[in-house]
Design an enzyme around this catalytic site. Structure first.
Site, short mmCIF file in Angstrom:
data_model
loop_
_atom_site.label_atom_id
_atom_site.label_comp_id
_atom_site.label_asym_id
_atom_site.label_seq_id
_atom_site.Cartn_x
_atom_site.Cartn_y
_atom_site.Cartn_z
N ALA A 129 -7.14 -6.60 -0.70
CA ALA A 129 -6.94 -7.96 -1.98
C ALA A 129 -8.50 -8.06 -1.89
O ALA A 129 -8.72 -8.50 -2.87
CB ALA A 129 -6.18 -9.16 -0.39
N LYS A 178 4.62 3.57 5.23
CA LYS A 178 3.50 3.89 5.63
C LYS A 178 2.73 2.57 6.33
O LYS A 178 1.91 2.82 7.09
CB LYS A 178 2.39 3.75 4.15
N THR A 235 -4.48 2.50 4.73
CA THR A 235 -3.74 1.82 5.50
C THR A 235 -3.88 2.55 7.54
O THR A 235 -3.82 1.70 7.78
CB THR A 235 -1.91 1.35 5.50
N GLU A 263 4.06 -6.76 7.51
CA GLU A 263 5.60 -5.27 7.04
C GLU A 263 6.05 -4.98 8.38
O GLU A 263 6.84 -4.26 7.34
CB GLU A 263 4.91 -5.49 4.96
#
Length: 313
Positions: A129, A178, A235, A263
């Site tokens: 972000a 992922k 990630t 998540e």
């Protein structure tokens, strides 16, 4: 015109990036009036100047233009049902990555169930972000079974390059799994197992993701693209990743940071249920699910993974 439903960090960042070339309505549960007055963002990306074409609002505007839904996967259904009338008949693009617990559905299936006459799509790929909000370049994959190319063109922006595909399954699973692999990589780093261990887990996690995606009908080439390997590399390799940091804390025996959505922790068990249903072996996902649930520790997880039968790659 584009609407972004959800003014968390990622929703705000995408709204800012898109508003550099589009009129954008950012739908915020709280703080919309303050942002409209100050022309600055609030929340987890505070103090960013809002482009002139970005307007914070409380209510999702009606119309035929696309709506990007930027809420965590486990809250997606609630957000959709709360705006079902306004979303009817429109392109609805999920910005989340995960598998819904209970239903084991991906984001586009949740959209189709909650708003049956919407046109579901998902946007995924390597993206933080903060980078997007600052105007740093990124490339993402837009997946839809209906006019993916047209939606891609409508949502492209100067610093956000989009590629399109109709392989919704591959894009969804690349994004969801992922995060699970990133927790495993983080646990290895936190436990001091070294960069070689991180690379091995990244590689074998990618193999697991590909096996499950192909079993569910995905094109394996999709997993080598932005929404698969690209997002996985980002990630698993950056400390900006919440999932990686969660794994690092587990590896160190520390309590993971609170107040953030991880998540991968919520997806691990759901992914394992899907894998068992499909007869696909996913030992890394199983290990992460056990770690997150407190059913094993890093030494036990390491013994389990290294003690697996030897085989050809």
């Amino acid at each position: 015109m584009i609407a972004v439903l959800g003014a968390g960090a990622f929703g705000t960042a995408m709204a800012i990036a898109l508003a550099r070339s589009h009129d954008v309505a950012l739908v915020a549960r709280s703080g919309a009036e303050g942002m409209a007055r100050s022309r600055q963002s609030v929340g987890k990306l505070p103090g960013l100047r809002l482009p002139d074409r970005l307007w914070p609002v409380k209510v999702l505007p009606m119309g035929n233009f696309p709506v990007l839904v930027a809420v965590p996967t486990q809250h997606l259904r609630t957000a959709l049902e709360g705006n079902a009338d306004a979303l009817a008949g429109r392109p609805v693009v999920a910005l989340c990555k995960g598998i819904e617990r209970g239903t084991l559905a991906g984001p586009t299936a949740v959209i189709a169930d909650a708003v049956p006459d919407a046109r579901p799509a998902i946007l995924s790929g390597p993206s933080f972000a903060a980078d997007i909000a600052r105007g740093l370049p990124t490339a993402l994959t837009l997946a839809s079974r209906e006019d993916a190319g047209g939606l891609r063109d409508a949502l492209s922006a100067p610093t956000v390059r989009l590629y399109s595909t109709d392989d919704v399954t591959g894009v969804e699973l690349g994004g969801a799994l992922k995060n699970v692999t990133a927790i495993a990589c983080g646990a290895a780093v936190g436990a001091g197992l070294g960069e070689s261990a991180r690379a091995a887990l990244l590689t074998r996690g990618f193999a697991e993701t590909t096996r499950l995606a192909v079993a569910l009908g995905a094109d394996p080439a999709t997993l080598t693209g932005l929404s698969g390997l690209g997002d996985l590399a980002l990630t698993c390799g950056s400390d900006l990743s919440r999932n990686l940091r969660h794994g690092i804390a587990l590896g160190r025996g520390e309590t993971p940071e609170g107040g953030v959505t991880v998540e991968g922790a919520l997806t691990a068990q759901a992914a394992l249920e899907v894998a068992r249903r499909e007869g696909v072996e996913m030992p890394i996902a199983a290990t992460v699910a056990a770690l997150v649930a407190g059913e094993t520790d890093v030494p036990g997880a390491l013994r389990a993974l290294l003690g697996r039968p030897l085989k050809e790659e």
